[in-house]
Design an enzyme around this catalytic site. Structure first.
Site, PDB file in Angstrom:
ATOM      1  N   GLY A   8       0.851  -1.341  -0.017  1.00  0.00           N
ATOM      2  CA  GLY A   8       0.056  -0.053  -0.298  1.00  0.00           C
ATOM      3  C   GLY A   8       0.888   1.116  -0.149  1.00  0.00           C
ATOM      4  N   ASN A   9       0.305   2.227   0.258  1.00  0.00           N
ATOM      5  CA  ASN A   9       0.906   3.993  -0.273  1.00  0.00           C
ATOM      6  C   ASN A   9       1.787   4.299   0.879  1.00  0.00           C
ATOM      7  OD1 ASN A   9      -0.020   4.868  -2.640  1.00  0.00           O
ATOM      8  ND2 ASN A   9      -1.993   4.352  -1.559  1.00  0.00           N
ATOM      9  N   ILE A  12       3.827  -1.837   3.677  1.00  0.00           N
ATOM     10  CA  ILE A  12       3.309  -3.372   2.805  1.00  0.00           C
ATOM     11  C   ILE A  12       2.970  -4.528   4.670  1.00  0.00           C
ATOM     12  CG2 ILE A  12       4.833  -5.147   1.833  1.00  0.00           C
ATOM     13  CD1 ILE A  12       6.985  -3.368   1.154  1.00  0.00           C
ATOM     14  N   GLY A 107      -7.210   0.796  -8.708  1.00  0.00           N
ATOM     15  CA  GLY A 107      -6.448  -0.117  -7.964  1.00  0.00           C
ATOM     16  C   GLY A 107      -6.418  -1.564  -7.795  1.00  0.00           C
ATOM     17  N   ASP A 109      -5.832  -3.486  -5.167  1.00  0.00           N
ATOM     18  CA  ASP A 109      -5.724  -4.023  -3.618  1.00  0.00           C
ATOM     19  C   ASP A 109      -7.603  -3.935  -3.704  1.00  0.00           C
ATOM     20  OD1 ASP A 109      -5.943  -0.977  -4.263  1.00  0.00           O
ATOM     21  OD2 ASP A 109      -5.708  -0.568  -2.227  1.00  0.00           O
ATOM     22  N   ASP A 129     -12.910   0.492   3.049  1.00  0.00           N
ATOM     23  CA  ASP A 129     -11.359  -0.096   3.492  1.00  0.00           C
ATOM     24  C   ASP A 129     -10.842   1.104   4.443  1.00  0.00           C
ATOM     25  OD1 ASP A 129      -9.464  -0.548   3.951  1.00  0.00           O
ATOM     26  OD2 ASP A 129      -8.190  -1.887   1.812  1.00  0.00           O
ATOM     27  N   THR A 183      -9.199  20.867  23.072  1.00  0.00           N
ATOM     28  CA  THR A 183      -8.851  20.873  22.146  1.00  0.00           C
ATOM     29  C   THR A 183      -9.034  20.040  21.572  1.00  0.00           C
ATOM     30  OG1 THR A 183      -8.145  23.301  22.160  1.00  0.00           O
ATOM     31  CG2 THR A 183      -7.768  21.710  19.886  1.00  0.00           C
TER      32      THR A 183
END
Length: 252
Positions: A8-9, A12, A107, A109, A129, A183
């Site tokens: 993946g981006n 792995i 893709g 994937d 996903d 916050t």
């Protein structure tokens, strides 16, 4: 032992299968600068940490959305085992009718996940996903892959928060309440409840356009934290892609 590698981006994901069962998973950072020998050393290190030797590898299968890394990972597997891995690409028979403008650019994937979902669950279905990107894929009752929605992922959104003035990086967790009173809690709620509300809304719109879904499958790194916030009934399948890769390995 069969290794399944989902490139993946950001990461792995590696899954090891023996006798059809997933025995362990591991992750590596996706790095286009890493050489084949470098990846081979890291994969061997993972195997050693799991008390497994490279001689126990009978084969490997790869799915990738990062072309600059695909070749090096494939070469790393060949260095370790002496065998070239199976590389899933858009010419693979996924058992789907891919009704996209350019099927060769979808893709792999997404196709692996959708293909495996159609075997395990009732269609029409949606695969969600939650990774680097959040993706929603629709498959009809006739196993027609008809489209995808792609959105910046939860981690990407969190990183954009940290760049804003007076805000800071924080651990991503499920919020304790909808309305934050500081916050950090306000950001956490905005990130997680916002993602869940968006996904719920998109599921509603898919059903308005396509009809009722028989199955909604959620996978990816943030699935466990987002699912409790969803209003729709969904099925978590943590290893949908790895299981799908393992199944496709035996189709070659």
């Amino acid at each position: 032992m069969i290794l399944a590698l989902d490139i993946g981006n950001s990461n792995i994901t590696i899954g090891a299968f023996e006798k059809g069962a997933l025995i362990f998973t591991a992750r590596l950072i996706t790095d286009c600068e890493m050489t084949a020998s470098g990846y081979a050393e890291r994969i061997q290190g993972i195997l050693l940490s799991k008390q497994r030797d490279i001689t126990s590898i009978d084969g490997a299968v790869i799915c990738s959305v990062v072309p600059c890394t695909t070749g090096n990972i494939a070469s790393a597997i060949e260095l370790l085992t002496g065998r070239a891995p199976v590389v899933i690409d858009n010419k693979t028979d996924f058992g789907l009718k891919i009704q996209m403008d350019d099927p060769m650019r979808v893709g792999t994937d997404l196709l692996v996940g959708a293909s495996n979902a159609c075997i395990k669950y009732e269609a029409p279905l949606c695969v969600i996903d939650l990774g680097t990107f959040t993706t929603l894929c629709y498959v009809s009752g006739q196993k027609e892959y008809q489209g995808t929605i792609i959105i910046p992922g939860i981690r990407t959104t969190e990183e954009s928060y940290s760049k804003a003035a007076q805000l800071f990086t924080f651990e991503i967790n499920s919020p304790e309440s909808l309305l934050g009173t500081n916050t950090k809690d306000s950001m956490t709620s905005g990130l997680m409840n916002g993602a869940a509300a968006m996904i719920d809304g998109l599921i509603d719109r898919i059903e308005e356009e396509k009809g009722e879904l028989k199955s909604i499958i959620v996978t990816g790194g943030f699935a466990e934290k987002i699912i409790p916030l969803l209003k729709h009934e969904v099925t978590e399948d943590e290893n949908l892609l790895l299981d799908g890769l393992h199944r496709l390995y035996y189709s070659f």
